[in-house]
Structures are given as C-alpha cells and as structure tokens.
Write a protein that holds these residues in place. Structure first.
Motif, PDB file in Angstrom:
ATOM      1  N   SER A  14      12.703  28.735  22.413  1.00 43.62           N
ATOM      2  CA  SER A  14      14.355  28.876  22.154  1.00 43.62           C
ATOM      3  C   SER A  14      14.404  29.623  20.859  1.00 43.62           C
ATOM      4  O   SER A  14      15.383  30.463  20.668  1.00 43.62           O
ATOM      5  N   THR A  20      28.311  19.828  22.637  1.00 43.66           N
ATOM      6  CA  THR A  20      27.098  20.518  23.546  1.00 43.66           C
ATOM      7  C   THR A  20      27.252  20.192  25.156  1.00 43.66           C
ATOM      8  O   THR A  20      26.983  21.199  25.722  1.00 43.66           O
ATOM      9  N   HIS A  35      19.862  26.740  24.724  1.00 40.06           N
ATOM     10  CA  HIS A  35      19.514  26.795  23.389  1.00 40.06           C
ATOM     11  C   HIS A  35      19.908  28.165  22.711  1.00 40.06           C
ATOM     12  O   HIS A  35      20.256  28.208  21.461  1.00 40.06           O
ATOM     13  N   ASN A  50      22.704  28.671  19.535  1.00 42.23           N
ATOM     14  CA  ASN A  50      21.847  28.952  18.210  1.00 42.23           C
ATOM     15  C   ASN A  50      21.908  30.589  17.746  1.00 42.23           C
ATOM     16  O   ASN A  50      21.800  30.739  16.629  1.00 42.23           O
ATOM     17  N   CYS A  67      16.697  22.574  18.104  1.00 42.13           N
ATOM     18  CA  CYS A  67      15.884  22.495  19.695  1.00 42.13           C
ATOM     19  C   CYS A  67      14.893  21.394  19.998  1.00 42.13           C
ATOM     20  O   CYS A  67      14.610  20.972  21.090  1.00 42.13           O
ATOM     21  N   SER A 111      16.639  18.421  20.588  1.00 40.54           N
ATOM     22  CA  SER A 111      17.508  18.531  21.516  1.00 40.54           C
ATOM     23  C   SER A 111      17.880  17.424  22.617  1.00 40.54           C
ATOM     24  O   SER A 111      16.863  17.230  23.324  1.00 40.54           O
TER      25      SER A 111
END
Lengths: 225, 560, 340
Positions: free
Chosen positions: B68, B107, B149, B153, B210, B213
């Motif tokens: 990721s 999220t 991800h 990000n 990540c 996560s």
C-alpha cells in the motif's frame, strides 16, 4: 580554454551588422499588473555593463527577459543579429549567476559544475579535468567533493562562476551576485569577475544596487529610470 | 552551579503540564493493562505460536502495508511533481483542499465510496458493461485493501511531497532551464534526491497507518487470509473473547512497529502537517510535450482514484430513501452521540496534547531546559510515546479498561466513557504533530524577547502565546474532533442498537446491505465531520477577524 | 484559553454522563426484561418487534432487545461482561455453541415444559430451550443458475466457475454451521475440501445479512443460508426463482436456543419469557419473521409454503460436547486451509 573565442562566425549579412546584444523596444507586463516596463539597450561584445537603479524598477526583470525566464509582450532581443525571443533558456547563448541558490544543495561542487557540461551529469574523464581546471580558475583548487553547505558564501558563488565558465556561453548575466557578501569579499569577487570577463571575452551584464560595485569594474554604467 | 533543590523546582515549573498529561495517560494505560492481565489465567502459548495463522496474519500485515505504501508513493510522486511544476493549473486549489481532507473523511465513508465505485455493481463495472466487458469481482480482498489505502494515503503523501518540492528555491528551476536539463534529469538529479530525504518519515507514517488499518480491512478484507493484526486482535476479542491471544497479538504489533519506528527514526525527520504556502514559481520543464503527457496521466490517475468514490457516495445518497432516513430518529440519536463523543474526546486530547507540547517546548528551548544533558533524550522519549499510542489497538485498551471497571458499572453506562477516552488517546499522536512544532517555533521566536521585557505568566499567555498559537490550536482541536467523529473502532466493539454513533450506524447499514441508507448516513457523517472541523478551526483560529481590525480596535480602546 | 477548553471539556463530559444516566432513568417506570439477541432477529423487519408486542401484551413489562452483531458476538459479550451482565435472557445461540456457553457457568436451569416441542431430534438440555430450527443450505437464483450442484462434493469438485459467498465461522452461526457440515462430511479430509472450495469463494462475510445482500445484488451464484430462505422470497416478494440446493450428503442442522442467566435481575419475568417461547404466540412469528421452522406444531398457522419446501433427506448434527471440544481446533484448521 583561456583563449577560446567561442562565438560562431556571423553570417555576412547586411542587416546583422551589430555583433553585440541589442534590446529593442522590449515591453514587459508583470502578471496581474497594469504597469508596463520598456527597455532599450545595446551592449558591445566584450563589454562589461553594470545596471544600476532603485529597487522595483525592473533591473532583475531585464536579466530574466534576456535569459528567457520571463516573456516580453513586444520588442526583440538580438545577439549577433539573431533574434533570441523564441529560444528556450537553454538554447540562448547565455549563462546566469543569481544572488543565491545557484548551487543544488545536495550536489557536490564538482557535480554542480558538471551540470554545466552535461545536464544529465554523464561526465567523461576529460570533463572532470575541465571541472578541475574551472575550479582552479576561480581559486578553489581541491574543493571538488565539498557540498554547498560546507562552503562559505563567497566560495559558493565562485563554484557558480566556475559553472558559468564551463558552459562557454558568450553572454554572462549577473543578478546582484555578491550583495550577500561583506565588503572585502565583494571586492575580491568583483575582481574575479573582471578577470574572467577579460580572459574569456565575455559580454557581461551585472545588475547591482551598489554604485561602488559598478564603478569598480564596469566599462559602462546604465541607469534604469 | 545551581543547588539541586532549585534545579528540581525549575524542572517542575516548566514541566508540570506535561507531567499531568503523561500521568493521566499512564493511569489510563495502567487501568487497561491491569484489567487485561486479571483476565489472563493461563496462556496457551503453544496454541498461539504453533498455529501458522498468526504468522500468516503478520506476514500479510507487512505485505499489504508495504505494498500500500509503495503504491501510494508511486502515485503520489508524479502527482506532486505535476502540481509542483504547474502552479496555475485550474482545479489545483480544490484538489489540494480535498487532499488535506483525506485525513478528515471518515474511513468508513471512503470505504463505502470505493464499494460504490469498484463493487461488482459499481460504476466501473456498469461503465465497462456498456462495452460488454466485465472487470468482475476484484474488490474484496487484497485489491480492495490496496485501493482503499491508496485512496486515503496517496493524496496525503502528494501534499507532503508537493510541500517540500515547493520549498525549493525558484532559482533552481531557472538554473535547470538554463542548463538545459530535461524532465528526466531534473527528477533524477534534483527532485528525487530531495524526496528521498523525506520519504522515510512520510512513508513511514503511511506504513504505520496501513499497518494498523482496521475499518478498511474489516470492510473490504473478504476473509481470513487478508486479516491484519489489528483485525485479528478485534476478532480475538469480539469473536472468541480470547484475551491472552489479543494481548499477545497486541504485543506482537507493538514490538514490530516499534522496531520499525526505531529503524525509521534513524533517517527520519519530522513530518509536519501544515498548510502549503502559495509561491509563484515558473517551471520551464513543464512546457515539454512529454511533461504534459506524464503530468496529465498522473493527475488523471489521481482524479480517477479519488473523485469517483466521493461522487458515487453523494449520488447514491440522493435516493428516494433520503427523506425516510433523514427523518429517522436513529440517525439523529447517532448524530447527537457522535457530536458529544467527538467534542469530549477532542477536548481531552487537546488538553493532553497541550501539556505534552508545553513540556517538549521547555525541553527543547535553550532558554529553558534545552541545555540540560538529559533534556533532549527525555524529549525524544516523550515524542516517541506519542507515536506509540498509534500502535496500541484501541480494542485492547477499551477491553482492559472495561474489565477493570465492570464491577462498578454496566457496559451500557461505561461504553460512552470508554469510547471518549480511547478516541482521545487515539487522536493524540496526530494533534501532537501539529502542536509541538508550532509551540517550539513560537518559543524560539519569543522566549528571549519575553525574558527581556519581563512578560510572564498569564500576560505571556494572553499577549504572546495565544495569538501565536491559536491557529495551531484550532487546527488541532478541529482535527481531533473530526477524527473522533469518523472513528469506527471501540464503538464497533461496544456499540448496540441503543448506543450508536454515525460510523457504527453506517457500518450496520452496510452490514445488512442497505446501501442507499448507508450512503445517506455516509453523507450525513461526512458533513457533520467537516462542519465541525471548519467551525472549530475557524472559531479558535479567529479567522473571521483580520489582524488589522484587531489592531485598530486595540488602538481605539487604549485611547478611550 | 486553557480555562475555556477545560470548561468545554467539562460540559461535554457532563453531557456524556447525562447520556448514559438517561438510559438508566427509564428503567424505573416498568419492569424491564433485557434480552440479548443478534441483529437480524431484533431488526425492524425481523421477528423481534412482533414477539416484543405479543409478550408485552401479557406481561405488563418492557421487553428490551439488545441487538449484537452476531450470535457468536452474544457469547463473547457475555464472557466480557461476566457476572455483571445486564442481560436477563439470551436468545440466539445455537447447538454448536451450547456446551461452550454452558461452560461459562452463567446460565440458569430453564424449568420450561418442553413436552409439546416437536423437533426432528430429541431435546434434553436443561438450560437451553430451542426456539426455532432449520437446515443450512446454499441458495441460488434458478433463473441464473440452471444446474446447481447436487451434493457438497459436486459443489467442491464441480463447475470451477461457480462463485459462492459464505460467512465466517468465528462470527456467524451459518458460517460455523458450514464448517461443522464440512467436518461432518469430510472428517480428517476437511482441510483439503476447504482448499479446493477456496477458489469459488468470492468473500467471507462477518454475518448472514451482508452475505445475503451481496448475493441478491448479483455478487455470487450461491450463498450460504437456510433451506427455508426461499420462503421469504415466495411469501414476502412473490418471487419463485430463489431455491435452496439439496445436497445428497445431507444437511447440517441448526437449532437456535434461548436461556436465562443466573444473574438475571428479573428472574420471574425471564422465566415467563422462556415459557412464552414455547407457545404459539412466539412460535407463529418464527416462520415469516425469522424464516425458520417453528419448534412446535403450528398446524394451520404454518404457512403452506413451508410445507412445500424441500426438506433434506438426512440431517447432520454434532453433539454439543463434541462441537465444543473441537470448535477451536476446527476453526484453526479452517483458518489455515482457506485462502481468502
């Protein structure tokens, strides 16, 4: 290298009579501003001209226009009778020295100069020899591996000058190059510029706000008003 | 030489706010761990370690976090480059604002958008079906985790990269232009060496995000082989109520991340989350056709990645169910719960962070304790402890706290408090990153002057510290409140139908596959988070009043 | 400034306190019976609300369902809360979890008369009483899938393009049921069977609702559910294309149960509710609310559709003790062999 007369032979053309740099009716308008700046200037080959004037009058703008960092709205910039206006900065017969940040902070002195020989930094041993020679010329023998942060302000400008030399362009533009240095150092650097100008037959334009600097080295002083 | 007593006094005088904050945190952690250990009667280490599931989980956690981060970096670099050399690009400003929101967008909302875009019946497949192609079901599993991800990000990273590229002096670009360096040369010799220096810290942060996560993996993971440690910890508690296993998994996560942090801190510099300044830079390499093509592709890829999921969410939300969901009492109860929880958590986090930031400021300022030999190592330790909280699974903390207090009150009573406390701790690392540098700079600027002029105590707070730091404080509180609003961790453990927050309500609707309702809840949640962020940031930072008017007012008041 | 934020924090925490106290205040008016159950039972469209209405009509009390995300979630919630649990009754564990639940020592004897209970198996448990039952099965849309597999073996080894959705045995009872089913049919070879089945699995969901929703949305050809699921489509939607595939190895059976906690604050009410479970007042809501078979003979009250649904020839079930002793090992085995 010292006696190198690098200028290409001009075409024996009736109009290309003037061999130096001429700025003809050049107009510039700053983005988002109404004010229009106009420039007219002729500089002989091998001449060292200092440009003086109060701040905000457009001294640096003039150098940026010549170097191709800014675009004019009308008028022409000619060298040896050829118009430069539509050339990109790297295609112009010009090399510049700014007041600061001439060197990339993460590259060594040698690499910073090497960029002037090959912009992708692919250097032959011959090129390296040339870099060493240029460092000698500016009085920095043996400092090849230093990073800019490990050099003094004066030394950094000398490295930048060395890069200007290896580029072998006929026109040298200096934009307040030594304003950040103290008086003694400034004098020393001005002398170096004068020497390089003479030894390499450079057409040199220097912008400064200090009359004494101009007086010290210029063949001619132009006041922008 | 100072007498020892005086020196202790001096330390106390400067550090008491930090000590208060740290003691509070230590107390909470202490309660949590004592609760956890009281539940551990016999640990069957053999079962946990012989089971190769644990190693598969660890392996996958590293794998997905690494991949990721790599993908997000690979997307972010060309985008940052494209934006750096095109300062006047239309839509650039909007993109930057969106990118800075990626921390604030809950999220679970992002995940929902990704499902709406990439699911079997998502927009992409619907579009492809026009040409009789089907991308099939690629979302659930590793692909989904990676998409999500990168979605969260890559914008964050491109902002950080852009910020540092823009910090380069404009002379560089003139020099590269004059030297005739091509785009490739510029990247290789100028941009990459710079990026390489900030990549350890910024990508390290993304890697940790990540690595730990949760909501993404829970919603998109699709099965046990795509479980991360954080999810395995949740499952150990939620499904098996296997506290020893949860504790061991947490310890594994903590120690692995700590090793990474320590390795990372060798090359890392602080990643400061702040806004980029606008500078006018002209990049001559932007004019080349190749540059136009590569930049265009990079920006298109980023836009394609980030925008459709957001639009899909809004699109789905505008459905016939809109009125029904908006008038549902459950939505408003959840919204009210979320509001209270986020405000309480935000304020607690801010107070704790102020204490720690004040302490770090004193430890690093040479006018205070900065010259003492252990000041700097103490500061590093405090700073590191801020990041460590990020690595503690919130479920484990909350479970431990509950076990400690369960004889005193029922879960129904305790749940809101646990959610508030754990959320406050979880947002702490983020707001420390804002407050600490701000406090340090302001101290560096003003300490000497204040000492000279004898400005002290409350006067100093009123005249110097508050005006200099209110911007950072506003940003910190806003961010903390927004993060807690969107949080789906502890609440996923303790929530019931009587105690929901917006993210949990949304997750429940997704779980029962009522996607229209989920979309509306998502939009509502997003708006609540955003509005709170903007309101708080603006109010505290005092943005409505320009500096000149306050000055004028002062003059009037002194003359009157 | 610090003062102001402190004030704000204080106000906020006080409000949060008010929030939780408020929930308690209501308890003073009427006796409240708290029942832990899983989400789909308590949902607006589930059996919960109707059962609540029917029970409250006779008990002069307030029946409160606390909906947890899954039935496995109920058990871990009870373990978390231990003796301090607020639950009086638990509704929604199944045969696979009974022994493990009993081992917590939290449950009381039921004392419910189960003489009229009509189950395909004998029921002897003293604590847990059955409230519905059914058989796990894979449901498909017969308009899209013309030739469904006819056996578990056929599902595993047949058509490689077939896509299925299953649930996680750690969180959902159908998931657990499938694991037991595979274990029952394949025994020691179940790891291989799972490995072969893996490529066909689109996703493993946490709970039944999500899996079924994904299936209805066309994300897979078959979904793990119950033989009785098609009744929902026939009765509530008048759609006849959804069918349960009947497998020749037999189907694993699920009996869902309820029990009272020893620590119940309202033991009499709890007892009353458990007795109510075995009456037609509760049972008549099961077929069209929870879409399972009732545990008493409803006679004419059982919708005709249920009688028409195909029943498996053979039903499979592990004894609760066996399920308990092996669950963890089998879950580990499942975790290690599945590739999702």
């Amino acid at each position: 290298m010292p006696d190198d007369q690098e200028a290409p032979t001009p075409k024996e053309n009736h109009q290309a009579s003037f061999q130096g740099l001429s700025i003809e009716k050049l107009s510039y308008q700053h983005h988002g501003s109404e004010e229009v700046l106009d420039f007219d200037l002729r500089v002989e080959p091998n001449e060292l001209v200092a440009i003086l004037g109060p701040s905000g009058i457009g001294k640096s703008t003039l150098l940026s226009l010549i170097a191709g960092f800014e675009n004019s709205i009308s008028g022409a910039i000619k060298f040896e009778g050829k118009e430069l206006n539509n050339l990109s900065p790297s295609e112009r017969p010009i090399t510049s020295l700014f007041q600061e940040h001439n060197l990339f902070a993460h590259l060594s002195a040698e690499e910073n100069i090497g960029l002037g020989i090959h912009p992708g930094l692919r250097l032959t041993s011959q090129d390296k020899a040339q870099i060493t020679q240029a460092l000698n010329d500016v009085g920095l023998t043996g400092l090849e591996k230093r990073l800019p942060a490990e050099l003094s302000g004066g030394q950094r400008q000398r490295v930048a000058l060395a890069r200007c030399l290896v580029r072998r362009r006929p026109i040298l533009l200096l934009d307040e190059p030594f304003s950040a240095l103290d008086q003694d150092l400034r004098k020393e650097m001005l002398k170096l510029v004068k020497d390089l100008h003479q030894n390499h037959g450079l057409l040199t334009l220097m912008v400064t706000h200090l009359k004494e600097d101009a007086d010290a080295i210029a063949d001619r002083i132009v006041h922008l008003t | 030489m100072q007498r020892p007593l005086q020196s202790v006094q001096k330390w106390l005088m400067y550090l008491w706010p930090g000590f208060l904050s740290l003691s509070f945190i230590a107390l909470i952690l202490g309660f949590a761990f004592s609760g956890l250990f009281s539940e551990i009667r016999n640990i069957d280490l053999a079962r946990i370690f012989q089971n190769n599931y644990l190693f598969r989980v660890i392996g996958f956690t590293f794998f997905q976090a690494g991949l990721s981060t790599l993908l997000a970096t690979l997307v972010a670099i060309p985008v940052a480059r494209a934006l750096a050399r095109r300062p006047t690009l239309p839509g650039r400003q909007i993109f930057l604002q969106l990118a800075s929101l990626s921390l604030i967008i809950p999220t679970i909302v992002g995940v929902f958008g990704i499902v709406a875009m990439h699911g079997r019946n998502g927009w992409l497949n619907q579009f492809l079906s026009l040409f009789d192609i089907s991308a099939g079901n690629y979302l659930y599993g590793l692909t989904g985790i990676l998409i999500a991800h990168v979605f969260f990000n890559a914008p964050l990273l491109s902002r950080i990269f852009l910020q540092s590229l823009e910090a380069l002096p404009p002379e560089y670009w003139r020099t590269t232009a004059q030297l005739g360096m091509t785009g490739k040369d510029i990247f290789r010799l100028v941009e990459w060496p710079l990026l390489r220096r900030i990549i350890p810290a910024s990508c390290g942060l993304v890697f940790l995000l990540c690595f730990t996560s949760f909501a993404v993996v829970l919603a998109l993971g699709g099965g046990p082989s795509t479980n991360t440690l954080e999810v395995a910890i949740y499952q150990a508690i939620r499904f098996d109520f296997d506290i020893p296993k949860a504790v061991i998994l947490s310890l594994a996560q903590l120690s692995l991340c700590l090793i990474l942090l320590i390795i990372g801190s060798k090359f890392a510099r602080h990643v400061v989350l702040q806004k980029t300044e606008e500078r006018s830079v002209q990049r001559f390499d932007a004019r080349h056709t190749i540059a136009k093509i590569t930049d265009g592709l990079a920006l298109l890829a980023m836009v394609f990645l980030v925008i459709p999921p957001l639009i899909a969410t809004v699109w789905k939300a505008v459905s016939p169910r809109l009125i029904a969901v908006l008038t549902d009492e459950k939505l408003w109860t959840a919204s009210f719960n979320s509001l209270l929880i986020s405000l309480a958590a935000g304020c607690i986090a801010l107070i704790l962070a102020i204490g720690i930031a004040l302490m770090l400021r004193s430890l690093q300022s040479p006018y205070r304790l900065g010259r003492h030999s252990f000041a700097s190592s103490f500061a590093t330790m405090t700073d590191l402890s801020g990041s460590i909280i990020l690595l503690l699974p919130p479920f484990v903390l909350a479970t431990g706290l509950f076990i400690t207090f369960r004889t005193a009150a029922s879960l129904t009573v305790l749940a809101p408090f646990l959610v508030v406390i754990v959320n406050a701790l979880m947002t702490l690392p983020f707001i420390l990153r804002i407050l600490v540098p701000a406090f340090e700079t302001s101290a560096q600027k003003s300490d000497h002057l204040c000492d000279n002029l004898g400005i002290k105590g409350l006067n100093r707070i009123r005249i110097i510290d508050w005006p200099q730091n209110r911007k950072a404080l506003g940003l910190a509180l806003g961010l903390s409140v927004a993060l807690s609003t969107g949080d789906l961790s502890v609440i996923a453990l303790f929530g019931t139908q009587d105690f929901t927050t917006l993210p949990l309500l949304m997750f429940q609707k997704m779980g029962s596959y009522r996607l229209d309702d989920a979309a509306i809840t998502a939009l509502f949640l997003c708006l609540q988070s955003l509005i709170l962020f903007i309101l708080i940031e603006r109010t505290i930072a005092g943005k409505r009043f320009s500096f000149s008017t306050t000055k004028a007012n002062k003059r009037v008041s002194t003359s009157a | 400034m610090i003062l102001r934020t402190t004030m704000a924090a204080l106000t906020a925490t006080t409000l949060a306190l008010g929030l939780s106290l408020n929930a308690q205040a209501q308890e003073q008016d009427k006796k409240i019976l708290t029942v832990y159950t899983y989400d789909s039972f308590a949902a607006d469209w589930g059996a919960g609300p109707k059962v609540e209405k029917a029970f409250e009509a006779s008990c002069n009390c307030d029946l409160k369902f606390v909906a947890l995300d899954s039935s496995v979630g109920i058990l871990s919630r009870l373990k978390l809360e231990g003796k301090d649990s607020t639950a009086d009754v638990v509704l929604g564990l199944d045969t696979n979890l009974i022994a493990e639940a009993a081992a917590t020592g939290l449950f009381a004897k039921s004392n419910v008369d189960l003489s009229n209970v009509d189950l395909p198996i004998d029921w002897k448990d003293e604590q847990f009483i059955p409230f519905d039952y059914g058989y796990f099965a894979f449901v498909y849309d017969s308009e899209k899938l013309a030739n469904p597999p006819s056996s578990l073996d056929n599902l595993i080894n047949g058509n490689p393009d077939l896509k299925i959705i299953i649930q996680d045995p750690r969180s959902s009872t159908p998931g657990l049921g499938l694991m037991m089913w595979m274990q029952n049919v394949y025994g020691d070879k179940s790891a291989d069977a799972w490995k072969k089945l893996s490529p066909k699995i689109v996703t493993v969901t946490k709970g039944w609702s999500e899996a079924y929703g994904l299936f209805l949305d066309g994300e897979a050809d078959m979904v793990l559910s119950y033989t009785t699921s098609p009744a929902y489509h026939i009765i509530a939607e008048e759609k006849k294309q959804y069918k349960a595939a009947i497998f020749s190895e037999g189907h694993y059976m699920q009996v869902e149960v309820a029990a009272q906690l020893k620590t119940a604050k309202e033991p009499e009410l709890a007892q009353e509710f458990l007795n109510f479970i075995a009456t037609s007042g509760f049972q008549s809501e099961i077929p069209t609310g929870n879409w399972m078979y009732p545990v008493i003979d409803l006679g004419k009250d059982l919708p005709g559709t249920f009688a028409e649904l195909p029943r498996p020839d053979k039903s499979l079930l592990f004894a609760p003790e066996e399920a308990k002793n092996n669950r963890q090992a089998w879950v580990d085995n499942w975790l290690n062999s599945i590739n999702h």
